[in-house]
Write an enzyme that holds these catalytic residues in place. Structure first.
Site, PDB file in Angstrom:
ATOM      1  N   GLY A  34       7.607  14.833  19.065  1.00  0.00           N
ATOM      2  CA  GLY A  34       8.044  15.305  20.365  1.00  0.00           C
ATOM      3  C   GLY A  34       9.487  14.917  20.622  1.00  0.00           C
ATOM      4  O   GLY A  34      10.165  14.333  19.770  1.00  0.00           O
TER       5      GLY A  34
ATOM      6  N   GLY B 150      22.466  17.160  25.797  1.00  0.00           N
ATOM      7  CA  GLY B 150      21.264  17.333  24.994  1.00  0.00           C
ATOM      8  C   GLY B 150      21.031  18.736  24.484  1.00  0.00           C
ATOM      9  O   GLY B 150      19.897  19.116  24.180  1.00  0.00           O
ATOM     10  N   GLU B 151      22.105  19.538  24.360  1.00  0.00           N
ATOM     11  CA  GLU B 151      21.922  20.916  23.897  1.00  0.00           C
ATOM     12  C   GLU B 151      21.329  20.959  22.489  1.00  0.00           C
ATOM     13  O   GLU B 151      20.533  21.837  22.163  1.00  0.00           O
ATOM     14  CB  GLU B 151      23.248  21.681  23.917  1.00  0.00           C
ATOM     15  CG  GLU B 151      23.086  23.133  23.468  1.00  0.00           C
ATOM     16  CD  GLU B 151      24.344  23.960  23.614  1.00  0.00           C
ATOM     17  OE1 GLU B 151      24.436  25.014  22.946  1.00  0.00           O
ATOM     18  OE2 GLU B 151      25.239  23.572  24.394  1.00  0.00           O
TER      19      GLU B 151
END
Length: 294
Positions: A72, A92-93
């Site tokens: 995850g 966080g791209e």
């Protein structure tokens, strides 16, 4: 440095800012604009179109996607609310892109309500501090902050934790022709190679020679210096006029330190000339300030 509150805030350092953004609401209760961690549909999250980082290596994304399938997303994506119930990425791209490859329907996010300016600043600073930008993207990010928000080179140096000369040298890369910048973007030329080409009359031709011959940065500097000499004195085109390696190294050190083009010409008597080239009054004032300080 001016007294702009935004610049003072960024001057605290990226680690503090991103650290705050990654904290859950229970630890940030005194800040009314902070929302708790939550999951949102991945198709409601959009990239920041003004993020200076444009290139994401496919192999790295695939590796991260494989890890996300197993474990995850460990670190939430930091976003802000935009129109139509969507969320625009602040930080966080890369994780967002990998999550799409991994087939996730939802991703964990931290929501921070910031304005356009702050979102741009954080996007640039985050990428620079984490060394996620190639030299061209880094230079374009600096240029964007200077053009849109009035930062000086000194401001940027303090904000991102780098010297003013580093910022100046990065911005100089934008003077190169587009095809040379493409080579730099692709990694076939290093920033050191590219800086040597800036004052030459044929940067593209020299860049192709450097790549074809696999030249070192020092070799590239010699090649560029010969081009500059031939440009100022055509007679030198048929003569070997290379400077010795120590002189070239000194020129490179001084140029990197000042962020300006520096030429050292020795004479047989032991004397010589030290020439510093500037292209704006701001650069001249900076030279004068440095000399007066000493």
């Amino acid at each position: 440095m001016n007294d702009d509150p935004s610049k003072r805030r960024l001057g605290r350092g990226l680690a503090a800012l991103i650290g705050e953004m990654d904290q859950p609401m229970s630890e940030m209760a005194s800040r009314p604009s902070v929302n708790a961690d939550r999951k949102v549909a991945i198709d409601l999250v959009v990239r920041n179109p003004r993020n200076p980082r444009k290139h994401f290596a496919e192999e790295d994304l695939q590796d991260l996607a494989s890890s996300i399938r197993q474990h995850g997303i460990v670190q939430p994506v930091v976003v802000r609310s935009v129109a139509d119930g969507r969320f625009e990425i602040i930080a966080g791209e890369r994780r967002w892109r990998a999550a799409q490859l991994a087939g996730l329907n939802e991703i964990p996010v931290i929501i921070r309500e910031v304005d356009d300016r702050t979102a741009l600043e954080l996007a640039i600073v985050e990428n620079v501090q984490r060394a996620d930008l190639n030299p061209v993207e880094e230079a374009l990010g600096y240029e964007q902050l200077i053009a849109e928000h009035g930062y000086t080179q000194n401001d940027l140096g303090e904000v991102i934790g780098k010297s003013r000369s580093h910022v100046a040298n990065s911005l100089r890369l934008l003077k190169l022709p587009d095809l040379v910048r493409d080579m730099l973007f692709a990694g076939t030329l290093s920033a050191g190679h590219a800086r040597a080409l800036i004052p030459t009359s044929d940067p593209l031709g020299l860049a192709r020679t450097i790549v074809a011959k696999g030249m070192s940065v020092r070799d590239a500097e010699r090649l560029a210096q010969n081009n500059i000499k031939a440009q100022s004195n055509p007679v030198l085109e048929t003569k070997s006029a290379e400077k010795d390696p120590d002189t070239l190294a000194l020129e490179r050190t001084l140029s990197d330190s000042l962020g300006l083009s520096v030429t050292v010409n020795h004479k047989g008597t032991g004397g010589g000339k030290l020439m510093i080239s500037y292209k704006s009054l701001e650069q001249l004032e900076e030279i004068c300030r440095l000399l007066e300080r000493r």
